[in-house]
Enzyme design. Structure first.
Site, PDB file in Angstrom:
ATOM      1  N   CYS A  44       0.624   6.697  -2.593  1.00  0.00           N
ATOM      2  CA  CYS A  44      -0.339   5.852  -3.098  1.00  0.00           C
ATOM      3  C   CYS A  44       0.103   4.332  -3.940  1.00  0.00           C
ATOM      4  O   CYS A  44       0.078   3.520  -3.437  1.00  0.00           O
ATOM      5  CB  CYS A  44      -1.389   6.433  -3.832  1.00  0.00           C
ATOM      6  SG  CYS A  44      -2.347   7.589  -3.038  1.00  0.00           S
ATOM      7  N   ILE A  45       0.686   4.724  -5.111  1.00  0.00           N
ATOM      8  CA  ILE A  45       1.019   3.813  -5.964  1.00  0.00           C
ATOM      9  C   ILE A  45       2.024   2.728  -5.662  1.00  0.00           C
ATOM     10  O   ILE A  45       1.787   1.459  -5.607  1.00  0.00           O
ATOM     11  CB  ILE A  45       1.417   4.318  -7.547  1.00  0.00           C
ATOM     12  CG1 ILE A  45       0.211   5.062  -7.838  1.00  0.00           C
ATOM     13  CG2 ILE A  45       1.387   2.985  -8.611  1.00  0.00           C
ATOM     14  CD1 ILE A  45      -1.232   4.915  -7.952  1.00  0.00           C
TER      15      ILE A  45
END
Ligand SMILES: NC(=O)c1ccc[n+]([C@@H]2O[C@H](COP(=O)([O-])OP(=O)(O)OC[C@H]3O[C@@H](n4cnc5c(N)ncnc54)[C@H](O)[C@@H]3O)[C@@H](O)[C@H]2O)c1
Length: 458
Positions: free
Chosen positions: A297-298
């Site tokens: 994700c990040i």
């Protein structure tokens, strides 16, 4: 990549699309099947997101057909094995034992589904650009196989418009009209692997449809399995909210990483500074600096957001800068190690460097996009002899490296020991006692009262 030309096809206000004939409700048959739990729920992509989601629907009393294109994954699941270490012990075994979970790599089974929840990866390609290949492949497969009236919900993180434009276009290309022949909605997954106390069933679920009927069907479905469902006016709102949640984290992590670099230069302790700022009871949220970001994700979602802005003829300058800053952190860790070794009369070239932790975060076995991979690569490029120890990752496939036993011998024979992932299972006292030099990117040693002279921060 979103194309500027297709943006004009979006309703500018993102209003829900009313169906022909003013249809507002979804069909009674699917509703009844959700209510009596006879609806067949398919989970497409049985990974970190798909498996806990499947578990939530099993717990709600549904029959769940799991589909994954990876035959090996399916074979493991069929035998009741957990493919990911952070999943609760025995979770897949229990899912299988209830007799209502069938993992499969056989597409023909999709023809029996009432609902398909798509949880496939949305990674970056080799150029670092968004890659919707898995989503497109899943959409094509579902367009060919699903029976009329079925509901498709995309759960993968992506840019606003993906559900309506990308999936919708694929469905139409197969003669399946979204909102009429098949229902189409978006509901983002908010899973956080390894986080205690957060379960799919208890994390509030956003639901947005490509038409009102689709939203209602999806909301009704999730209400059967998830405690709190928040309906939004369009799939685009739900997509944008999810992307923003992760971009928010990426930007704030970049901010504290930058703060660390600035304060380090000034000789001011960043951790004490953050603890002090954290005493403010409002208007401040504490993020931790570190060796860089990892996971699905990040490091990934800021690129989806930036590509979305670019397709609209804009630049997401803040987000692009934050992404670049986070990606520069592994190089900072290597430079700090080089300097610490240099101050002890040792060159990085030829030095033996032992990296502790290669998973992207504490207590999980997931290495995708882990900053440790870049740190290992940079150490090797600098001429160091690299090794790693990680109780959760036995082998680092592309590098050919295998985890080393973390004992006094391994520590004493290393010129530098670099803590990248602060797993709970590491024996920090042993490391502090036997390592010649420890480079701590997580402040894990000071937190355990082990701020010895051989430990430096990075
Ligand atoms: N992992 C997280 O913490 C997390 C949290 C929130 C959202 N997400 C998002 O959820 C999505 C899935 O992430 P994940 O972590 O579960 O990925 P994962 O890699 O753990 O699992 C994905 C699974 O999908 C399978 N797959 C790939 N293509 C397929 C296809 N065409 N048909 C069927 N199966 C296919 C893969 O074999 C794999 O088993 C991504 O968009 C991710 O960004 C992930």
């Amino acid at each position: 990549m979103p194309r500027t030309s297709t943006r004009t096809a979006l309703p500018t206000s993102c209003e829900p699309v009313a169906l022909p004939g003013g249809e507002r409700e979804f069909d009674g048959e699917l509703r009844a099947r959700i209510a009596d739990r006879s609806a067949r729920v398919g989970v497409i992509g049985l990974g970190a997101v798909g498996l806990p989601l499947a578990e939530a629907f099993l717990e709600a009393g549904f029959r769940v057909e799991g589909y994954d294109s990876d035959a090996q994954r399916v074979a493991e699941l069929t035998r009741g094995l957990n493919p990911l270490e952070h999943l609760a012990p025995g979770m897949v075994q229990r899912m299988r034992a209830c007799g209502r979970f069938e993992p499969s790599a056989d597409e023909s089974r999709l023809a029996e589904l009432d609902v398909a929840l798509v949880c496939v990866p949305t990674p970056l390609d080799s150029r670092g650009a968004p890659d919707l290949g898995c989503v497109r492949a899943a959409a094509r497969m579902l367009a060919q196989r699903l029976p009329a009236g079925a509901l498709i919900v995309l759960e993968s993180t992506t840019w606003p418009g993906t559900t309506r434009e990308v999936l919708g276009e694929i469905l139409r290309a197969h003669g399946r009209a979204p909102g009429e022949d098949l229902l189409l909605a978006y509901s983002p997954e908010r899973e956080d692997p390894g986080r205690e106390g957060a379960r799919t069933a208890t994390i509030p679920k956003l639901v947005g449809g490509t038409c009102e009927r689709s939203r209602r069907a999806a909301a009704e479905l999730y209400r059967a399995a998830v405690r709190e469902v928040h309906e939004v006016s369009s799939a685009e709102i739900a997509e944008a909210a999810k992307l923003f949640e992760n971009v928010f984290r990426a930007v704030n992590i970049a901010l504290v990483n930058e703060l660390k670099l600035v304060l380090e230069r000034a000789g001011i302790d960043v951790w004490e500074t953050l603890a002090a700022a954290g005493t403010k009871p409002f208007g401040f949220q504490r993020f931790a600096p570190g060796p860089g970001t990892g996971g699905q994700c990040i490091p990934v979602d800021p690129r989806y957001y930036a590509a979305f802005a670019q397709a609209l003829g804009m630049r997401a300058r803040l987000v692009e800068e934050a992404d670049a800053l986070n990606r520069a952190m592994p190089a900072h860790v290597v430079e700090r190690t080089r300097a610490a070794l240099g101050s002890r009369g040792t060159s990085l070239e030829g030095a033996r460097v032992l990296v502790l932790g290669v998973a992207y975060k504490k207590d999980v076995d997931i290495t995708s996009e882990s900053p440790a991979l870049e740190i290992l690569r940079l150490f090797a490029a600098g001429g160091a002899e690299v090794a790693y120890s990680d109780p959760h990752v036995e082998e680092l496939a592309p590098s050919g490296l295998r985890s080393r036993e973390l004992d006094a011998r391994a520590l004493e024979s290393s010129d530098a020991v670099v803590l990248v992932t602060d797993h709970s299972r590491f024996d920090y006292a042993l490391v502090a006692r036997h390592a010649r030099l420890v480079v701590d990117t997580r402040r894990a040693f000071a937190e355990r009262g082990l701020a010895h002279a051989n430990v430096v921060g990075a």
